[in-house]
Motif scaffolding. Structure first.
Motif, PDB file in Angstrom:
ATOM      1  N   PRO A   7       0.810  -1.225   0.000  1.00 45.57           N
ATOM      2  CA  PRO A   7       0.000   0.000   0.000  1.00 45.57           C
ATOM      3  C   PRO A   7       0.838   1.268   0.000  1.00 45.57           C
ATOM      4  CG  PRO A   7      -0.100  -1.093   2.137  1.00 45.57           C
ATOM      5  CD  PRO A   7       0.592  -2.036   1.205  1.00 45.57           C
ATOM      6  N   ARG A   9       3.284   1.677  -1.883  1.00 46.11           N
ATOM      7  CA  ARG A   9       3.732   1.797  -3.269  1.00 46.11           C
ATOM      8  C   ARG A   9       5.236   2.043  -3.365  1.00 46.11           C
ATOM      9  NH1 ARG A   9      -0.724   1.584  -6.444  1.00 46.11           N
ATOM     10  NH2 ARG A   9      -2.682   2.424  -5.658  1.00 46.11           N
ATOM     11  N   ARG A 168      -2.584   5.701 -13.800  1.00 43.64           N
ATOM     12  CA  ARG A 168      -2.515   5.920 -12.354  1.00 43.64           C
ATOM     13  C   ARG A 168      -3.805   6.553 -11.849  1.00 43.64           C
ATOM     14  NH1 ARG A 168      -1.540   3.642  -8.657  1.00 43.64           N
ATOM     15  NH2 ARG A 168       0.647   3.278  -9.171  1.00 43.64           N
ATOM     16  N   LYS A 169      -4.355   7.488 -12.605  1.00 46.36           N
ATOM     17  CA  LYS A 169      -5.612   8.127 -12.205  1.00 46.36           C
ATOM     18  C   LYS A 169      -6.748   7.106 -12.227  1.00 46.36           C
ATOM     19  CE  LYS A 169      -8.495  12.166 -13.159  1.00 46.36           C
ATOM     20  NZ  LYS A 169      -8.678  13.377 -14.019  1.00 46.36           N
ATOM     21  N   GLY A 172      -6.515   4.830  -9.108  1.00 53.40           N
ATOM     22  CA  GLY A 172      -6.933   5.483  -7.870  1.00 53.40           C
ATOM     23  C   GLY A 172      -6.318   4.792  -6.663  1.00 53.40           C
ATOM     24  N   GLU A 173      -7.161   4.434  -5.702  1.00 48.07           N
ATOM     25  CA  GLU A 173      -6.680   3.785  -4.492  1.00 48.07           C
ATOM     26  C   GLU A 173      -6.784   2.259  -4.552  1.00 48.07           C
ATOM     27  OE1 GLU A 173      -5.109   5.425  -2.071  1.00 48.07           O
ATOM     28  OE2 GLU A 173      -5.366   7.140  -3.428  1.00 48.07           O
ATOM     29  N   ARG A 174      -7.105   1.737  -5.706  1.00 46.37           N
ATOM     30  CA  ARG A 174      -7.199   0.278  -5.839  1.00 46.37           C
ATOM     31  C   ARG A 174      -5.826  -0.370  -5.612  1.00 46.37           C
ATOM     32  NH1 ARG A 174     -10.245   2.396 -10.070  1.00 46.37           N
ATOM     33  NH2 ARG A 174     -12.421   1.701 -10.207  1.00 46.37           N
ATOM     34  N   PRO A 175      -5.807  -1.591  -5.107  1.00 45.06           N
ATOM     35  CA  PRO A 175      -4.529  -2.298  -4.892  1.00 45.06           C
ATOM     36  C   PRO A 175      -4.004  -2.899  -6.193  1.00 45.06           C
ATOM     37  CG  PRO A 175      -6.338  -3.681  -4.175  1.00 45.06           C
ATOM     38  CD  PRO A 175      -6.950  -2.369  -4.576  1.00 45.06           C
TER      39      PRO A 175
END
Length: 227
Positions: A7, A9, A168-169, A172-175
């Motif tokens: 998470p 990254r 990347r947009k 989002g916050e997806r893994p």
């Protein structure tokens, strides 16, 4: 081995054994791991989808005992579906297929996951990121090709930087990891990192010099450039 999403990254460096000494692949895999790589990237080419032939599942299986980290298999083959089970059984942790290589991407991704592997999708330079819009919930990694696939040692395509930003947009916050492959050097890696990339495949930039010490220095140079 189990592959856990990071998470934070933190950057994952995945040397491509396409640039290794093929007569000593087991030794080369052990060397790059000892010198600090995160994943081992295996380029599978069929001479049909791309103009080159490399290795198949038997070689992957032979390398598995030498690989203690993540075995990241990039299938540049078409069709891919008939071979997915073989690569999973050979020990792949991540299996990446090309969006352009088959008609049923969603089904193929589900199949990879059912085999116990993480599922990746690769996008050729001319392929828009819109092809993954409706199957993001089946994806563990998006690979943006920064060269046209088939050969190592090519130059980085700067035209792909805006695509990285758009992917990347979308993520989002997806893994989901965002990976690039092609022309990665200490000069180009920071550009990709700034665009949101968290996994980089590097072949000739890592294996140049030909000794484990060189490999360690080369991996460290890429990591330092992105810090």
């Amino acid at each position: 081995m189990p592959v856990e999403f990071d998470p934070a990254r933190d950057l994952k460096i995945a040397p491509s054994i396409l640039s290794a000494d093929f007569a000593r692949l087991g030794e080369e895999v052990r060397a790059i791991e000892e010198q600090g790589c995160d994943w081992v990237h295996i380029d599978v080419m069929d001479g049909h989808f791309v103009p080159n032939i490399t290795i198949g599942p038997d070689v992957v299986a032979a390398l598995r005992p030498h690989c203690k980290t993540v075995m990241d298999c990039h299938l540049m083959i078409s069709p891919a579906d008939p071979y997915l089970e073989a690569f999973a059984k050979a020990g792949a942790d991540i299996i990446t297929i090309h969006a352009e290589a088959g008609p049923h991407l969603d089904r193929s991704l589900q199949y990879i996951r059912s085999l116990g592997c993480k599922a990746g999708v690769a996008l050729n330079p001319s392929t828009p990121e819109s092809v993954i819009e409706y199957c993001l919930d089946k994806i563990d990694m998006v690979l943006v090709m920064t060269v046209n696939p088939g050969f190592g040692g090519q130059k980085f395509l700067h035209s792909q930087l805006p695509k990285m930003e758009r992917v990347r947009k979308m993520i989002g916050e997806r893994p989901i990891w965002l990976q690039i492959d092609g022309g990665v050097t200490p000069e180009t890696a920071p550009l990709a990192r700034a665009a949101g990339v968290d996994s980089m495949v590097a072949g000739s930039a890592v294996f140049k010099g030909g000794t484990p010490q060189h490999y360690g220095e080369n991996i460290a140079a890429i990591r330092k450039a992105c810090a």
